[in-house]
Enzyme design. Structure first.
Site, PDB file in Angstrom:
ATOM      1  N   ARG A  67       5.735 -13.096   9.404  1.00  0.00           N
ATOM      2  CA  ARG A  67       6.404 -11.816   9.172  1.00  0.00           C
ATOM      3  C   ARG A  67       7.841 -11.882   9.633  1.00  0.00           C
ATOM      4  O   ARG A  67       8.190 -12.658  10.519  1.00  0.00           O
ATOM      5  CB  ARG A  67       5.721 -10.713  10.000  1.00  0.00           C
ATOM      6  CG  ARG A  67       4.346 -10.356   9.581  1.00  0.00           C
ATOM      7  CD  ARG A  67       3.747  -9.357  10.560  1.00  0.00           C
ATOM      8  NE  ARG A  67       4.192  -7.990  10.284  1.00  0.00           N
ATOM      9  CZ  ARG A  67       3.574  -7.185   9.426  1.00  0.00           C
ATOM     10  NH1 ARG A  67       2.521  -7.591   8.752  1.00  0.00           N
ATOM     11  NH2 ARG A  67       4.002  -5.963   9.236  1.00  0.00           N
ATOM     12  N   GLU A  85       0.870  -1.163   0.000  1.00  0.00           N
ATOM     13  CA  GLU A  85       0.000   0.000   0.000  1.00  0.00           C
ATOM     14  C   GLU A  85       0.917   1.225   0.000  1.00  0.00           C
ATOM     15  O   GLU A  85       1.816   1.309   0.846  1.00  0.00           O
ATOM     16  CB  GLU A  85      -0.873  -0.007   1.264  1.00  0.00           C
ATOM     17  CG  GLU A  85      -1.969   1.008   1.156  1.00  0.00           C
ATOM     18  CD  GLU A  85      -2.820   1.125   2.402  1.00  0.00           C
ATOM     19  OE1 GLU A  85      -2.749   0.246   3.282  1.00  0.00           O
ATOM     20  OE2 GLU A  85      -3.554   2.122   2.483  1.00  0.00           O
ATOM     21  N   LYS A 142       4.903   0.629   9.300  1.00  0.00           N
ATOM     22  CA  LYS A 142       4.943   1.930   8.626  1.00  0.00           C
ATOM     23  C   LYS A 142       4.475   3.024   9.572  1.00  0.00           C
ATOM     24  O   LYS A 142       5.005   4.116   9.576  1.00  0.00           O
ATOM     25  CB  LYS A 142       4.040   1.901   7.395  1.00  0.00           C
ATOM     26  CG  LYS A 142       4.631   1.149   6.231  1.00  0.00           C
ATOM     27  CD  LYS A 142       3.758   1.380   5.013  1.00  0.00           C
ATOM     28  CE  LYS A 142       3.760   0.176   4.105  1.00  0.00           C
ATOM     29  NZ  LYS A 142       2.431  -0.172   3.641  1.00  0.00           N
TER      30      LYS A 142
HETATM   31  P1  ATP Z   1       3.005  -2.312   7.978  1.00  0.00           P
HETATM   32  O1  ATP Z   1       2.200  -3.106   8.950  1.00  0.00           O
HETATM   33  O2  ATP Z   1       4.423  -2.166   8.347  1.00  0.00           O
HETATM   34  O3  ATP Z   1       2.393  -1.009   7.609  1.00  0.00           O
HETATM   35  P2  ATP Z   1       1.832  -3.624   5.830  1.00  0.00           P
HETATM   36  O4  ATP Z   1       1.696  -5.089   5.921  1.00  0.00           O
HETATM   37  O5  ATP Z   1       0.642  -2.798   6.101  1.00  0.00           O
HETATM   38  O6  ATP Z   1       3.065  -3.191   6.674  1.00  0.00           O
HETATM   39  P3  ATP Z   1       1.771  -3.450   3.010  1.00  0.00           P
HETATM   40  O7  ATP Z   1       2.173  -2.337   2.147  1.00  0.00           O
HETATM   41  O8  ATP Z   1       0.331  -3.752   3.105  1.00  0.00           O
HETATM   42  O9  ATP Z   1       2.383  -3.186   4.437  1.00  0.00           O
HETATM   43  O10 ATP Z   1       2.583  -4.767   2.689  1.00  0.00           O
HETATM   44  C1  ATP Z   1       2.947  -5.242   1.420  1.00  0.00           C
HETATM   45  C2  ATP Z   1       3.345  -6.672   1.584  1.00  0.00           C
HETATM   46  O11 ATP Z   1       4.461  -6.782   2.462  1.00  0.00           O
HETATM   47  C3  ATP Z   1       2.241  -7.501   2.204  1.00  0.00           C
HETATM   48  O12 ATP Z   1       2.112  -8.690   1.461  1.00  0.00           O
HETATM   49  C4  ATP Z   1       2.703  -7.756   3.605  1.00  0.00           C
HETATM   50  O13 ATP Z   1       2.227  -8.969   4.078  1.00  0.00           O
HETATM   51  C5  ATP Z   1       4.228  -7.747   3.440  1.00  0.00           C
HETATM   52  N1  ATP Z   1       4.896  -7.408   4.698  1.00  0.00           N
HETATM   53  C6  ATP Z   1       4.720  -6.307   5.447  1.00  0.00           C
HETATM   54  N2  ATP Z   1       5.458  -6.356   6.574  1.00  0.00           N
HETATM   55  C7  ATP Z   1       6.130  -7.531   6.533  1.00  0.00           C
HETATM   56  C8  ATP Z   1       7.060  -8.174   7.415  1.00  0.00           C
HETATM   57  N3  ATP Z   1       7.441  -7.622   8.565  1.00  0.00           N
HETATM   58  N4  ATP Z   1       7.549  -9.381   7.037  1.00  0.00           N
HETATM   59  C9  ATP Z   1       7.178  -9.941   5.876  1.00  0.00           C
HETATM   60  N5  ATP Z   1       6.322  -9.386   5.012  1.00  0.00           N
HETATM   61  C10 ATP Z   1       5.785  -8.195   5.326  1.00  0.00           C
HETATM   62 MG    MG Z   2      -1.139  -2.655   5.352  1.00  0.00          MG
END
Ligand code: ATP
Ligand code: MG
Length: 587
Positions: A291, A48, A301
C-alpha cells in the site's frame, strides 16, 4: 490542457516521455505476453463505493489503468458493491469523476452486483459439488468454532448436511424466508488449515437491505472473497492486482476460481449473456503489492469519514483532506499524483513515504508548467513619491522563466503599490536583503526603490511606506541592471484585485497521526494552523483565472483558483504548496 488549466505535457499517462517502468508486476506481465500465456492484458480497479477515494487509491489506479495502457490491454472500473448498507450512489459518481480526473478511462464500467445472478448459480454449483453448505451457527458461534492461529477450528455441526437439504435451505435464504444473520452459506474447505481464511469461510450472508444498484431484489449478499474472485473471472481479468493484506486470501481466491470453474461451466454465465454483458472466462492471477502510506496523513476511508462526520474538516473535498477530491481542490494535479506514484514505485515492501515526496512531486510538476503571477497576501502600501499622482503604465512580464512558449502578459504599474509586509523591516535581522528605512530594494521588473519615510498610526503600527523610484533603474535604462541585494514582488494598488487567499498547511502535526499506542487518536494531533484565510491582492491576470487554474505566485508558493468559490470579480486562491519544504528538519 488538463483540468487544472495549465498545459499538461504529462497529460497522457502512457505518453512516450514516460519512463519504461520496471517493477515486478510489469515483469510478470511482460513474461506472460512473451510466453503467449495471454494475448491481451486485462486489469480492473475495484473500489467499494463506501467513501471517497484517497491518495492511496491513486497508486492502485495508476497501476491498474497504467499497466493496461502500457501493454495495449484493457482495464475495467468495477464497483465492488457487495456491502449495501455502507454504499451510496454519490460515492459511485465521485469515484468515476476521480478516475477520469487522474487521466484514465475504463474499458467497461461494471458492478459486482451485475454478477449477482452468476454468483448465485456458482454457489448452487458449489453446493452440488459438496463444496459448500448452509450453516445455522450464529456469528458468535462461528467465531468460537473457528479456532485461533495456534489451534485448529472445529467442524460446524451443519457441515455434513446433504446436498438436497443445502440446496433447499440456500434457495429459501434467497427467497427471503430467514431472518438476517440466522444462516450463512459456507465453503467446505478445511477447519484445520493454518490459513484462517480457509476455515470454511462464509460465501453468502442474509441481509435484508436495499442495494444502491439492485434495490430489494436480493435478501442475501455474497462475501467479498467469493464475489471478488468470481468478478475477476467473469471479466477475464488476467492480472488481479491488490494490496498486500489480501496475500493470505489468495489461496481462497484460487479455490473459488478453480472450484467454480466458469470456463468449464458456461451455463453459469447465461444471466450475463442474456443481458448482453460480454464476458470472457479466463483464469485470473492475483498479485499483491504494498500500500501507499504517507506520513502526516490518515489514509483509510473510515478515518477520513470520521474527520468529516465530526466536523474536524469542512467536508470530503476540504483542501486539507487526503481524498482525491480534497487534493484536487487544494491544487494537486493529476500529473503530480502520477509522478508521485512513479517515484514511489511498486514493490512488496511496506514503507511509509515522507510527506515531502508528495509535495515535491507537486512542486516539480507546477514548477515546470504553472504560469507565474504576482500577489501580495499581507499588504503594506508603498507610495512612490517621485511619480505623478495619476501615473500608470504597463510592464511586460514573461509568464514562465523557463518556458518561452507560455508568452508574456501585461502587468500594470502605478504610483501606489502593495508590497508584502514581511518584505520591510525597521530593525532588520542579520543578513536581511529586503527593504529597510533608507535602504534600497528592487521591485521585480520595475526598478529600484529607496525607502524614505515610514508612516505609523497612533498605536505605532506601520501603515504606509514612502519611497523614491530611481529613474535610471527603470526597465530599458542604463541603470536597470545596477546590482542590488534584494528583489521583492508587488502589485499596483489601483489595479490589483482583492482576493481571498486560503493558506493551507498539513492537517496533522505528527508523523503517525493514527498511532493509537500512545492512548491518543488523530484528533489529538490536528494542526491548529492548517487553515488560515487572509485578504490579499492579486494582479489582474491572476484574478482572470478560470477555476482550478494553477499559478506560481512569485516568492509565495503555488496557488490554485478555488474549484468552487473563485470568480474573476471575487477571486479565491488556495495555497497548494509552498516553494520550499518548511517542515524539513532545521528550517
Ligand atoms: P480503505 O482501507 O482506505 O477503506 P480499501 O482498500 O478498503 O481502502 P477499496 O475501495 O476496497 O478500498 O480499494 C480499491 C482498491 O484500491 C483495492 O484494490 C485496494 O487494494 C486499493 N487501495 C486502497 N488503499 C490503498 C493504498 N493505500 N495504496 C494502494 N492501493 C490501495
Ligand atoms: Mg475495502
Amino acid at each position: 490542457m488538463s483540468s487544472s488549466g495549465v498545459p499538461d505535457p504529462a497529460a497522457s499517462p502512457s505518453d512516450a516521455s514516460s519512463p519504461v517502468r520496471q517493477d515486478f508486476i510489469r515483469q510478470v506481465v511482460r513474461e506472460d505476453l512473451a510466453s503467449g500465456k495471454h494475448s491481451e492484458i486485462r486489469t480492473r480497479f475495484p473500489p467499494e463505493p463506501n467513501g471517497y477515494l484517497h491518495i492511496g487509491h491513486a497508486k492502485a489506479i495508476c497501476l491498474d489503468f497504467g499497466i493496461a495502457a502500457e501493454f495495449g490491454g484493457r482495464c475495467n472500473l468495477r464497483f465492488d458493491d457487495t456491502n449495501p448498507e455502507k454504499e451510496d450512489l454519490a460515492f459511485v459518481r465521485a469515484i468515476e469523476d476521480d478516475v477520469r480526473w487522474l487521466g484514465f478511462d475504463w474499458a467497461e464500467l461494471r458492478h459486482a452486483s451485475d454478477y449477482f445472478e452468476v454468483y448465485y448459480l456458482a454457489a448452487e454449483k458449489l453446493i452440488r459439488q459438496g463444496d459448500a453448505y448452509v450453516c445455522d451457527l450464529t456469528a458468535e458461534q462461528v467465531r468460537e468454532y473457528r479456532g485461533t492461529l495456534v489451534e485448529p477450528g472445529r467442524d460446524s455441526p451443519f457441515r455434513d448436511r446433504g446436498v438436497e437439504e443445502n440446496l433447499d435451505l440456500f434457495r429459501r435464504m434467497r427467497a427471503g424466508e430467514f431472518a438476517d444473520g440466522t444462516r450463512t452459506l459456507r465453503a467446505k474447505i478445511d477447519m484445520a488449515s493454518g490459513n484462517m481464511n480457509l476455515r470454511d469461510p462464509a460465501l453468502y450472508r442474509i441481509k435484508k437491505v436495499a442495494h444502491q444498484n439492485t434495490g430489494d431484489a436480493w435478501p442475501i449478499y455474497p462475501m467479498y472473497d467469493f464475489a471478488h474472485a468470481l468478478g475477476d473471472a467473469v471479466e477475464g481479468i488476467t492480472h488481479s492486482l491488490c494490496t498486500l493484506e489480501f496475500e493470505d486470501h489468495r489461496p481462497l481466491y484460487d479455490w473459488v476460481v478453480d472450484r467454480v470453474d466458469l470456463a468449464g461451466t458456461p451455463e453459469l454465465l447465461a444471466p450475463l449473456t442474456a443481458r448482453g454483458l460480454p464476458n470472457v472466462a479466463a483464469k485470473p492471477r492475483q498479485i499483491e503489492f504494498s500500500r501507499l502510506n504517507i506520513n502526516y496523513t490518515v489514509m483509510s476511508k473510515r478515518k477520513l469519514t470520521q474527520l468529516v462526520a465530526e466536523g474536524l474538516v469542512d467536508g470530503w473535498d476540504d483542501p486539507r483532506m487526503y481524498t482525491l477530491q480534497g487534493l484536487r481542490r487544494r491544487g494537486y494535479t493529476p500529473a503530480a499524483l502520477r509522478l508521485l506514484v512513479d517515484r514511489v514505485g511498486i514493490s512488496k515492501q511496506n514503507s511509509v513515504i515522507d510527506f515531502s515526496v508528495l509535495e515535491g512531486a507537486l512542486r516539480d510538476d507546477l514548477d515546470a508548467r504553472a504560469p507565474r503571477r504576482m500577489a501580495v497576501v499581507d499588504p503594506l502600501k508603498l507610495v512612490l513619491t517621485n511619480l505623478p499622482d495619476g501615473h500608470a503604465e504597463t510592464l511586460t512580464f514573461s509568464n514562465h522563466p523557463k518556458d518561452e512558449t507560455q508568452g508574456t502578459r501585461e502587468v500594470p504599474f502605478s504610483r501606489q503599490l502593495w508590497i508584502e509586509r514581511e518584505d520591510f523591516a525597521e530593525v532588520p535581522p542579520k543578513g536581511w536583503k529586503r527593504l529597510i528605512p533608507g535602504g534600497e530594494v528592487r521591485l521585480r521588473g520595475a526598478g529600484i526603490v529607496r525607502c524614505d519615510e515610514v508612516i505609523k498610526d497612533d498605536s505605532g503600527a506601520i501603515v504606509e511606506l514612502r519611497g523614491t523610484l530611481d529613474p535610471e533603474s527603470r526597465p530599458g535604462m542604463d541603470g536597470a541592471n545596477r546590482k542590488i541585494k534584494g528583489t521583492i514582488h508587488w502589485v499596483s494598488a489601483a489595479h490589483a484585485v482583492e482576493a481571498e487567499v486560503r493558506l493551507f498547511d498539513r492537517l496533522f502535526t505528527v508523523e503517525k497521526p493514527d498511532d493509537e499506542s500512545t492512548g491518543k487518536t488523530y484528533r489529538d494531533h490536528l494542526n491548529p494552523d492548517s487553515k488560515r484565510s487572509v485578504t490579499g491582492y492579486v494582479e489582474p491576470a491572476a484574478a482572470a483565472a478560470a477555476p482550478e487554474q494553477a499559478f506560481q505566485f512569485e516568492r509565495l508558493g503555488y496557488f490554485v483558483a478555488d474549484r468552487y468559490d473563485h470568480t474573476t470579480t471575487r477571486p479565491v486562491f488556495n495555497r497548494s504548496v509552498t516553494l520550499r519544504d518548511t517542515w524539513a528538519a532545521g528550517t
